[in-house]
Design a protein around this motif. Structure first.
Motif, PDB file in Angstrom:
ATOM      1  N   ASP A 113       0.841  -1.195   0.000  1.00  0.00           N
ATOM      2  CA  ASP A 113       0.000   0.000   0.000  1.00  0.00           C
ATOM      3  C   ASP A 113       0.880   1.250   0.000  1.00  0.00           C
ATOM      4  O   ASP A 113       1.812   1.360   0.785  1.00  0.00           O
ATOM      5  CB  ASP A 113      -0.906   0.003   1.235  1.00  0.00           C
ATOM      6  CG  ASP A 113      -1.658   1.314   1.361  1.00  0.00           C
ATOM      7  OD1 ASP A 113      -2.356   1.668   0.402  1.00  0.00           O
ATOM      8  OD2 ASP A 113      -1.494   1.990   2.383  1.00  0.00           O
ATOM      9  N   GLY A 115      -0.477   4.624   0.166  1.00  0.00           N
ATOM     10  CA  GLY A 115      -1.473   5.670   0.309  1.00  0.00           C
ATOM     11  C   GLY A 115      -2.870   5.247  -0.066  1.00  0.00           C
ATOM     12  O   GLY A 115      -3.811   6.026   0.101  1.00  0.00           O
ATOM     13  N   PHE A 117      -4.807   2.900   1.284  1.00  0.00           N
ATOM     14  CA  PHE A 117      -5.654   2.770   2.470  1.00  0.00           C
ATOM     15  C   PHE A 117      -6.118   4.141   2.950  1.00  0.00           C
ATOM     16  O   PHE A 117      -7.274   4.332   3.318  1.00  0.00           O
ATOM     17  CB  PHE A 117      -4.891   2.075   3.597  1.00  0.00           C
ATOM     18  CG  PHE A 117      -4.764   0.584   3.439  1.00  0.00           C
ATOM     19  CD1 PHE A 117      -5.024  -0.049   2.232  1.00  0.00           C
ATOM     20  CD2 PHE A 117      -4.365  -0.202   4.509  1.00  0.00           C
ATOM     21  CE1 PHE A 117      -4.899  -1.407   2.086  1.00  0.00           C
ATOM     22  CE2 PHE A 117      -4.226  -1.569   4.384  1.00  0.00           C
ATOM     23  CZ  PHE A 117      -4.489  -2.186   3.175  1.00  0.00           C
ATOM     24  N   GLN A 118      -5.196   5.094   2.973  1.00  0.00           N
ATOM     25  CA  GLN A 118      -5.559   6.437   3.428  1.00  0.00           C
ATOM     26  C   GLN A 118      -6.571   7.071   2.488  1.00  0.00           C
ATOM     27  O   GLN A 118      -7.537   7.704   2.929  1.00  0.00           O
ATOM     28  CB  GLN A 118      -4.327   7.329   3.534  1.00  0.00           C
ATOM     29  CG  GLN A 118      -4.657   8.744   4.011  1.00  0.00           C
ATOM     30  CD  GLN A 118      -3.430   9.612   4.194  1.00  0.00           C
ATOM     31  OE1 GLN A 118      -2.313   9.141   4.059  1.00  0.00           O
ATOM     32  NE2 GLN A 118      -3.633  10.878   4.510  1.00  0.00           N
ATOM     33  N   PHE A 121      -9.878   5.523   3.194  1.00  0.00           N
ATOM     34  CA  PHE A 121     -10.397   6.025   4.463  1.00  0.00           C
ATOM     35  C   PHE A 121     -11.006   7.417   4.278  1.00  0.00           C
ATOM     36  O   PHE A 121     -12.072   7.722   4.812  1.00  0.00           O
ATOM     37  CB  PHE A 121      -9.267   6.077   5.500  1.00  0.00           C
ATOM     38  CG  PHE A 121      -9.622   6.818   6.754  1.00  0.00           C
ATOM     39  CD1 PHE A 121     -10.383   6.202   7.744  1.00  0.00           C
ATOM     40  CD2 PHE A 121      -9.213   8.124   6.945  1.00  0.00           C
ATOM     41  CE1 PHE A 121     -10.719   6.888   8.898  1.00  0.00           C
ATOM     42  CE2 PHE A 121      -9.548   8.817   8.099  1.00  0.00           C
ATOM     43  CZ  PHE A 121     -10.302   8.194   9.085  1.00  0.00           C
ATOM     44  N   GLN A 122     -10.336   8.245   3.495  1.00  0.00           N
ATOM     45  CA  GLN A 122     -10.861   9.586   3.257  1.00  0.00           C
ATOM     46  C   GLN A 122     -12.138   9.539   2.416  1.00  0.00           C
ATOM     47  O   GLN A 122     -13.068  10.319   2.654  1.00  0.00           O
ATOM     48  CB  GLN A 122      -9.777  10.445   2.588  1.00  0.00           C
ATOM     49  CG  GLN A 122      -8.626  10.756   3.533  1.00  0.00           C
ATOM     50  CD  GLN A 122      -7.463  11.451   2.847  1.00  0.00           C
ATOM     51  OE1 GLN A 122      -7.338  11.418   1.626  1.00  0.00           O
ATOM     52  NE2 GLN A 122      -6.594  12.063   3.632  1.00  0.00           N
ATOM     53  N   SER A 125     -14.866   8.637   4.770  1.00  0.00           N
ATOM     54  CA  SER A 125     -15.197   9.775   5.635  1.00  0.00           C
ATOM     55  C   SER A 125     -16.048  10.803   4.903  1.00  0.00           C
ATOM     56  O   SER A 125     -17.014  11.333   5.451  1.00  0.00           O
ATOM     57  CB  SER A 125     -13.907  10.422   6.158  1.00  0.00           C
ATOM     58  OG  SER A 125     -13.115   9.487   6.867  1.00  0.00           O
ATOM     59  N   LEU A 305      -8.227   4.476  11.173  1.00  0.00           N
ATOM     60  CA  LEU A 305      -6.929   4.886  11.708  1.00  0.00           C
ATOM     61  C   LEU A 305      -6.387   3.809  12.641  1.00  0.00           C
ATOM     62  O   LEU A 305      -7.130   3.194  13.408  1.00  0.00           O
ATOM     63  CB  LEU A 305      -7.063   6.199  12.479  1.00  0.00           C
ATOM     64  CG  LEU A 305      -7.290   7.458  11.641  1.00  0.00           C
ATOM     65  CD1 LEU A 305      -7.705   8.614  12.535  1.00  0.00           C
ATOM     66  CD2 LEU A 305      -6.025   7.822  10.879  1.00  0.00           C
ATOM     67  N   GLU A 313       2.861   8.463  15.672  1.00  0.00           N
ATOM     68  CA  GLU A 313       2.587   8.147  14.274  1.00  0.00           C
ATOM     69  C   GLU A 313       1.382   7.203  14.191  1.00  0.00           C
ATOM     70  O   GLU A 313       1.106   6.438  15.114  1.00  0.00           O
ATOM     71  CB  GLU A 313       3.803   7.491  13.606  1.00  0.00           C
ATOM     72  CG  GLU A 313       4.954   8.453  13.385  1.00  0.00           C
ATOM     73  CD  GLU A 313       6.029   7.841  12.495  1.00  0.00           C
ATOM     74  OE1 GLU A 313       5.843   6.682  12.054  1.00  0.00           O
ATOM     75  OE2 GLU A 313       7.030   8.530  12.232  1.00  0.00           O
ATOM     76  N   TYR A 314       0.698   7.250  13.069  1.00  0.00           N
ATOM     77  CA  TYR A 314      -0.463   6.386  12.868  1.00  0.00           C
ATOM     78  C   TYR A 314      -0.509   5.937  11.409  1.00  0.00           C
ATOM     79  O   TYR A 314       0.169   6.489  10.544  1.00  0.00           O
ATOM     80  CB  TYR A 314      -1.757   7.111  13.245  1.00  0.00           C
ATOM     81  CG  TYR A 314      -2.011   8.389  12.483  1.00  0.00           C
ATOM     82  CD1 TYR A 314      -2.664   8.373  11.244  1.00  0.00           C
ATOM     83  CD2 TYR A 314      -1.588   9.623  12.978  1.00  0.00           C
ATOM     84  CE1 TYR A 314      -2.891   9.534  10.533  1.00  0.00           C
ATOM     85  CE2 TYR A 314      -1.804  10.796  12.266  1.00  0.00           C
ATOM     86  CZ  TYR A 314      -2.458  10.741  11.054  1.00  0.00           C
ATOM     87  OH  TYR A 314      -2.668  11.902  10.344  1.00  0.00           O
ATOM     88  N   GLY A 315      -1.302   4.919  11.173  1.00  0.00           N
ATOM     89  CA  GLY A 315      -1.464   4.414   9.820  1.00  0.00           C
ATOM     90  C   GLY A 315      -2.922   4.097   9.555  1.00  0.00           C
ATOM     91  O   GLY A 315      -3.812   4.504  10.318  1.00  0.00           O
ATOM     92  N   PHE A 316      -3.176   3.366   8.502  1.00  0.00           N
ATOM     93  CA  PHE A 316      -4.543   3.048   8.103  1.00  0.00           C
ATOM     94  C   PHE A 316      -4.636   1.551   7.826  1.00  0.00           C
ATOM     95  O   PHE A 316      -3.750   0.980   7.184  1.00  0.00           O
ATOM     96  CB  PHE A 316      -4.944   3.841   6.853  1.00  0.00           C
ATOM     97  CG  PHE A 316      -4.855   5.327   7.041  1.00  0.00           C
ATOM     98  CD1 PHE A 316      -5.956   6.046   7.455  1.00  0.00           C
ATOM     99  CD2 PHE A 316      -3.658   5.999   6.826  1.00  0.00           C
ATOM    100  CE1 PHE A 316      -5.884   7.409   7.648  1.00  0.00           C
ATOM    101  CE2 PHE A 316      -3.575   7.366   7.012  1.00  0.00           C
ATOM    102  CZ  PHE A 316      -4.684   8.076   7.428  1.00  0.00           C
TER     103      PHE A 316
END
Length: 466
Positions: A113, A115, A117-118, A121-122, A125, A305, A313-316
């Protein structure tokens, strides 16, 4: 005796392989295996294939000839709708989804991945904000699958077998949903009144065996359901779930179903930055409130998240992965299915670009142009609207001449006037791509065609007679 044909690259064409496969599923013959396929859909002849082409250039020429038979909505003035729509796709949408880190239909895995997943996620949202819901899935294969899955969820949640279909549904969608859920649920189509749900009929049909009330808004004819709150209250009083099928394109101006009590909202995202592409780039969404009873019945992937081993730090990654068939395999409640992840990213880019103000402006334009088209066509002598409901993007008219004559006359002028939905009925669709001049041109075509043709009294629709 003719020897059975065994394809050199398809081993299951060998008689012994075919017999073993039939034995494994307990079928005596191939016909018995395909017993659920209606006879009308079976091809009782060889495929009509051209002679073999030995050179690549000959194949390329043949395919170009086939493609040349197509006409896009950039070449012809189109009032076609019925599930795939000619909305504007901003250039930035195609630019983003053409990037190599996104260009796949699948959601991807953490090790590859970049980006994705992010981005998904967006997308989730943004859709949740548009729909006033808390949880939205990674897109399913299409809106048909999303609707079927929403109803299957309702059946599992309530442990009941019956679904009331209370609005007009696209025939192809109703057929596909029925195929998907028929092992566990029975769909009962109720009559509509003035284009929308007949509340009296719904209340009379509700009982302790009803899992869900399924309403489409806009309906197959573009009618916006005005009684969602009453339908929700009636369903909930009977212990049933309200499942709403919808198109998110209008919720910049219309109140989303969640605010009227919808429990599960499903639909297709083709309108949100996806091209028609000779059949449409489709992706289905399922949206629910933040209620574990509903969330844990969603079979498709959810991204959220996640914290990492590095402080701050965080991920998805996947949310509640253990509810999916990836974790349970054949013991899962329902399969995850084919994702349309790339289309989710496209819809996310579209929503981010449009923003609340852009979606509101678009919704207002769609309502205004739909109403203008209704007035323009119903002003023609002998042409009438089929109901008085509020419509978004689509509506039907009854014509004094066969609808096929209008379509034939339009095609001769480079116009697709709409979809034939009855001998004298036409489904007409307008979008922000349809100008006032375009609508006037259609009205002129219909006026000229009906004026020069012999008049036939159109049959009165049953719901109009009521």
């Amino acid at each position: 005796m003719t020897e059975p044909f065994v394809h050199p690259y398809i081993p299951n064409t060998a008689p012994q392989s075919r017999a073993a496969m039939l034995a494994a599923v307990g079928a005596e013959s191939v016909d018995e295996f395909y017993a659920d396929i209606p006879e009308s859909l079976r091809l009782r002849r060889l495929l009509d294939l051209p002679d073999a082409l030995v050179a690549e250039q000959d194949l390329a020429r043949h395919v170009r000839g086939l493609l040349a038979k197509n006409h896009s909505t950039q070449e012809r003035l189109s009032f076609l709708g019925g599930g795939t729509y000619n909305h504007y796709v901003p250039a930035v949408v195609d630019e983003v989804i053409g990037r190599s880190e996104f260009l796949t239909a699948y959601a991807g895995e953490p090790y590859e991945d970049h980006g994705r997943f992010q981005a998904l996620f967006q997308y989730q949202s943004l859709m949740a904000e548009l729909l006033e819901m808390d949880v939205v899935n990674v897109p399913t294969y299409d809106g048909y699958q999303a609707a079927a899955t929403g109803l299957a969820m309702a059946g599992r949640i309530t442990s009941r077998p019956r679904v009331l279909v209370v609005s007009d549904v696209l025939p192809a969608k109703l057929s596909k949903v029925t195929d998907y859920v028929r092992a566990h649920l029975t769909l009962e189509q109720l009559p509509t009144a003035n284009g929308t749900a007949d509340l009296a009929a719904v209340r009379a049909a509700l009982g302790d065996d009803v899992a869900a009330v399924w309403v489409e808004t806009p309906s197959a004819t573009g009618a916006v359901e005005a009684s969602l709150r009453e339908l929700a209250d009636a369903a909930h009083a009977a212990g049933a779930v309200l499942v709403v099928g919808t198109d998110p394109i209008g919720y910049g101006v219309l109140a989303p179903p969640a605010l009227a009590g919808a429990d599960i909202v499903t639909g297709d995202i083709q309108s949100l930055g996806l091209h028609q592409w000779f059949g449409g780039a489709h992706g289905g969404f399922i949206a629910v409130h933040d209620d574990p009873a509903f969330v844990m019945e969603m079979p498709s992937r959810l991204f959220g998240l996640e914290t990492t081993d590095v402080p701050g730090e965080y991920g998805f990654g996947d949310v509640a992965y253990d509810r999916t068939s990836f974790a349970h395999r054949e013991e899962g409640k329902e399969w995850v299915g084919t994702a349309a992840a790339l289309w989710g990213i496209a819809a996310g880019v579209y929503l981010a670009l449009m923003g609340p103000a852009g979606m509101a402006e678009l919704g207002e334009v769609l309502l205004a142009r739909t109403r203008y088209a209704q007035r323009a066509l119903s002003a023609i002598e002998g042409v009438s609207l089929d109901d008085n409901a509020v419509h978004l993007r689509e509506f039907t008219v009854t014509l004094p001449v066969p609808a096929a004559e209008i379509v034939a006359a339009g095609r001769a002028e480079g116009i697709e006037p709409g979809l034939i939905v009855g001998e004298h009925r036409l489904l007409v669709c307008v979008t922000e791509m349809t100008t006032q001049a375009d609508i006037d041109r259609l009205a002129e075509l219909i006026a000229q065609t009906t004026a020069s043709a012999p008049r036939v009294t159109a049959p009165v629709r049953e719901e109009q007679a009521k």
